[in-house]
Every structure is written in structure tokens, then in C-alpha cells.
Design a protein around this motif. Sequence first.
Motif, PDB file in Angstrom:
ATOM      1  N   GLU A  14      13.676 -36.915 -26.532  1.00  0.00           N
ATOM      2  CA  GLU A  14      13.200 -35.733 -25.814  1.00  0.00           C
ATOM      3  C   GLU A  14      12.562 -36.121 -24.482  1.00  0.00           C
ATOM      4  OE1 GLU A  14      10.646 -33.510 -28.353  1.00  0.00           O
ATOM      5  OE2 GLU A  14      12.223 -33.020 -29.806  1.00  0.00           O
ATOM      6  N   LYS A  15      11.857 -37.251 -24.465  1.00  0.00           N
ATOM      7  CA  LYS A  15      11.220 -37.696 -23.228  1.00  0.00           C
ATOM      8  C   LYS A  15      12.260 -37.988 -22.154  1.00  0.00           C
ATOM      9  CE  LYS A  15       8.009 -41.127 -21.346  1.00  0.00           C
ATOM     10  NZ  LYS A  15       7.169 -42.316 -21.633  1.00  0.00           N
ATOM     11  N   ALA A  16      13.316 -38.682 -22.544  1.00  0.00           N
ATOM     12  CA  ALA A  16      14.376 -39.005 -21.579  1.00  0.00           C
ATOM     13  C   ALA A  16      15.072 -37.737 -21.096  1.00  0.00           C
ATOM     14  CB  ALA A  16      15.381 -39.956 -22.219  1.00  0.00           C
ATOM     15  N   ALA A  17      15.279 -36.778 -22.008  1.00  0.00           N
ATOM     16  CA  ALA A  17      15.927 -35.519 -21.621  1.00  0.00           C
ATOM     17  C   ALA A  17      15.055 -34.742 -20.635  1.00  0.00           C
ATOM     18  CB  ALA A  17      16.201 -34.669 -22.864  1.00  0.00           C
ATOM     19  N   SER A  18      13.742 -34.723 -20.872  1.00  0.00           N
ATOM     20  CA  SER A  18      12.824 -34.029 -19.962  1.00  0.00           C
ATOM     21  C   SER A  18      12.827 -34.673 -18.584  1.00  0.00           C
ATOM     22  CB  SER A  18      11.411 -34.032 -20.545  1.00  0.00           C
ATOM     23  OG  SER A  18      11.363 -33.321 -21.764  1.00  0.00           O
ATOM     24  N   GLU A  19      12.830 -36.007 -18.559  1.00  0.00           N
ATOM     25  CA  GLU A  19      12.852 -36.716 -17.276  1.00  0.00           C
ATOM     26  C   GLU A  19      14.153 -36.438 -16.530  1.00  0.00           C
ATOM     27  OE1 GLU A  19      12.625 -41.264 -15.455  1.00  0.00           O
ATOM     28  OE2 GLU A  19      12.331 -40.922 -17.606  1.00  0.00           O
ATOM     29  N   LEU A  20      15.252 -36.392 -17.281  1.00  0.00           N
ATOM     30  CA  LEU A  20      16.549 -36.126 -16.658  1.00  0.00           C
ATOM     31  C   LEU A  20      16.578 -34.730 -16.043  1.00  0.00           C
ATOM     32  CD1 LEU A  20      19.308 -37.446 -16.219  1.00  0.00           C
ATOM     33  CD2 LEU A  20      20.031 -36.492 -18.420  1.00  0.00           C
ATOM     34  N   LYS A  21      16.054 -33.742 -16.769  1.00  0.00           N
ATOM     35  CA  LYS A  21      15.993 -32.376 -16.229  1.00  0.00           C
ATOM     36  C   LYS A  21      15.145 -32.329 -14.964  1.00  0.00           C
ATOM     37  CE  LYS A  21      16.555 -29.693 -20.488  1.00  0.00           C
ATOM     38  NZ  LYS A  21      15.934 -28.715 -21.400  1.00  0.00           N
ATOM     39  N   ALA A  22      13.964 -32.990 -15.010  1.00  0.00           N
ATOM     40  CA  ALA A  22      13.051 -32.958 -13.868  1.00  0.00           C
ATOM     41  C   ALA A  22      13.681 -33.606 -12.639  1.00  0.00           C
ATOM     42  CB  ALA A  22      11.747 -33.669 -14.235  1.00  0.00           C
ATOM     43  N   ARG A  23      14.388 -34.708 -12.830  1.00  0.00           N
ATOM     44  CA  ARG A  23      15.003 -35.402 -11.696  1.00  0.00           C
ATOM     45  C   ARG A  23      16.136 -34.568 -11.087  1.00  0.00           C
ATOM     46  NH1 ARG A  23      14.843 -41.487 -11.294  1.00  0.00           N
ATOM     47  NH2 ARG A  23      12.900 -42.090 -12.289  1.00  0.00           N
ATOM     48  N   ILE A  24      16.935 -33.957 -11.948  1.00  0.00           N
ATOM     49  CA  ILE A  24      18.027 -33.128 -11.438  1.00  0.00           C
ATOM     50  C   ILE A  24      17.473 -31.914 -10.704  1.00  0.00           C
ATOM     51  CG2 ILE A  24      19.942 -31.628 -12.144  1.00  0.00           C
ATOM     52  CD1 ILE A  24      20.545 -33.665 -14.359  1.00  0.00           C
ATOM     53  N   TYR A  25      16.429 -31.294 -11.267  1.00  0.00           N
ATOM     54  CA  TYR A  25      15.825 -30.128 -10.626  1.00  0.00           C
ATOM     55  C   TYR A  25      15.248 -30.507  -9.261  1.00  0.00           C
ATOM     56  CZ  TYR A  25      13.134 -25.831 -10.061  1.00  0.00           C
ATOM     57  OH  TYR A  25      12.643 -24.640  -9.592  1.00  0.00           O
ATOM     58  N   ALA A  26      14.550 -31.661  -9.196  1.00  0.00           N
ATOM     59  CA  ALA A  26      13.972 -32.111  -7.926  1.00  0.00           C
ATOM     60  C   ALA A  26      15.062 -32.391  -6.897  1.00  0.00           C
ATOM     61  CB  ALA A  26      13.127 -33.366  -8.157  1.00  0.00           C
TER      62      ALA A  26
END
Length: 344
Positions: A14-26
Motif C-alpha cells: 500500500e505504501k508503494a501504491a500511495s507513493e506511485l499515485k502521489a508521484r504521478i499526480y505531481a
Amino acid sequence: AAQIGQTLCVTFTEKAASELKARIYAKLTSSDSPAARTALEHFTENQIGTIHEFCLRQLAESPRANIVESAMANAKEDEIFEEAREWVYRTLWPAFPADKLARLLAECKFGSGGRQRTFDTDLRQKAIFCFSAPGALLWPAAVDEQQVTTGAEFKSFTLQHIVDKMREIVAQRNLMTFAGMITGFADALSDAEFAERTRSRFRFALIDEFQDTDTVQWQIFRTLFLSGTKKTRLIVVGDPKQAIYKFRGADVFVYLQARSELTAAGAVHEVLDTNYRSAPELLQVQNAIFSAPAITGIWHDLQVEYQPPLQGDKTRSTGDSFTGAEFYYTPNYAKANEEKFARV
């Protein structure tokens, strides 16, 4: 161009998925392109998440959706294991003659480890692995109670009955475990119409941390993205030297086999050899350890090559400048660890 909902991004925590979402959004918010603005408007449709989220979401739209709706999701394998273990200890062990049971437990060093018995800890790890991988074989093979003569056979007997009891508990109570989300989706894909319908939703699929996959997960990705009439561009990212989830059923040799299958299907292999996160001193120590002859021999036997990473600009990934670090390096300690690694 693919819409954001047509691009599947799967990782394993879940941590990696959250980081991936945040990076794509940014990344999208920093762009003025029409495509980026459209993706932001539809960002809630993103297909970025863990393998379990992906499988559960697709199961809910499968011919087995009624099973998912009525099941209790997120049942914990650890808790199911504890209940099954206690049942085996209380119900099956007393059937052994007292003197034989005492001998077998002594052979297994049942009492070692104090309150956190080593025997129980090892059983938990193996039981969850076997529960998650139905095809896993025990060694030595489990035999009937009357045929158990050694401590190793007794442990296999115990393990097999714990795993069987875990599956019985899940079936009787209609539980949905994390392992069940994956195996259930893999079974659902045997319906060719459902598989094609699922496949048609995605134009691109990115599987991150692919070194931590297992046989069932690779079966899912192979069925969806290497089969069928509609071809989806599949991208997998992994490093076999970072495989850490064997205790949960991950199998680095499945990754190596998948890599061979993808290459045979015409996939392009690209090495990501620049490290943007670590200090130069840390990379120097890492390269000294993993480039040692005793270690590179292991990589070679596994058909894995250690390629020393290049030092990238750390500020490019974090926005922070490096302020310095100290490393305490003891040659004898490092040598002992090299030897230990070489024996594994």
C-alpha cells in the motif's frame, strides 16, 4: 493516447501504491499539456494500486461477484493460522502415544525460543506460504499419523493439517483472505469471456516490484496481457536481488522464468542503472560487497548480473541536497557477512 483509466499500475504494498499515485499526480499537475489536464480531471478513475486491490476489484465484476459480495474481506491469514494451529495441537497431537509425542517434539526442539517458540514461528511462515500457493509441495511429504517416525515427518504432518484446517475455516465462514483475492481472480479468468472483457479495459499495464511475484500472480498477468486477441503493452519492473517476500509466497525464480517468456515474446529489456536516492559513500560500500567474487558467483549461477549503479543527482528525486553521512565499516564484519551470504 490512452485514458488514465486504461493504464493499469500494480505494485505489492500500500505504501508503494500511495507513493506511485502521489508521484504521478505531481507530474500531471506540473504539466500544461491538454492530455495532463484531462488525466487530472479523471484522476479518480486511475487504476493504480496493489495486486490485491486489483484482483478484488475485478472479482467484483466477475461471474463470481456474488461470492465477493457475501464474503468477509481482508481476513488475516495470521489469525486463521493461529486458530488452525491450536486446533491441530489440541485435537491431533493427543492421538500420538505420549512417549512417541515427547520424542518427536524433542527432535523438533519444540521448546526452543522461549515464548516465541521457533517451532511455531517456522510453522507460521511455511503455513501461510502453502496456504497462498496451493501447489506447494512439502518435504518430506506429509504422511499419516501411524507412519510418522521422525521429527521432520511430524513437522510435515502438523504443517499439512494446519494448512488444511486454514482452508476449511475460510470455506466454512466464507472469508476472503488476501491470498483468496488472488487465487479467486486467477480461477475466474478461466472464463474466457470474462478474461477478454477484463483485458479490453487496459491499453497499458505496468507491474512494479515484479521480483516479488509468484506463480499465481504471473498466471494472471500472462493470461491477461500475453494472451487473447487484444494485445496490451505490458511493462514489468523488477530486480531479483531485491526479492524479499518469499515468506509470503513470492518466488524469484518465477520472475526469472517470466523474464524469459517476455523476452521470447519480443519484449525489450532496459536496465535502470542510475540511483538518485543514495549517497555516493553508500553506493561504494554496496558495490564493494556485491561485486566480491564470492557474491558475483552466486548471481552468475542464478543468471542474474550485478550491475553497479551510477550515481545520479539526488536532488532530482527528493528535492533535498545531501548533507553528508558517516559509515562505520569493519572489514572482519563485512567478510563474515559475505561468507554467510555465500552459504545461503
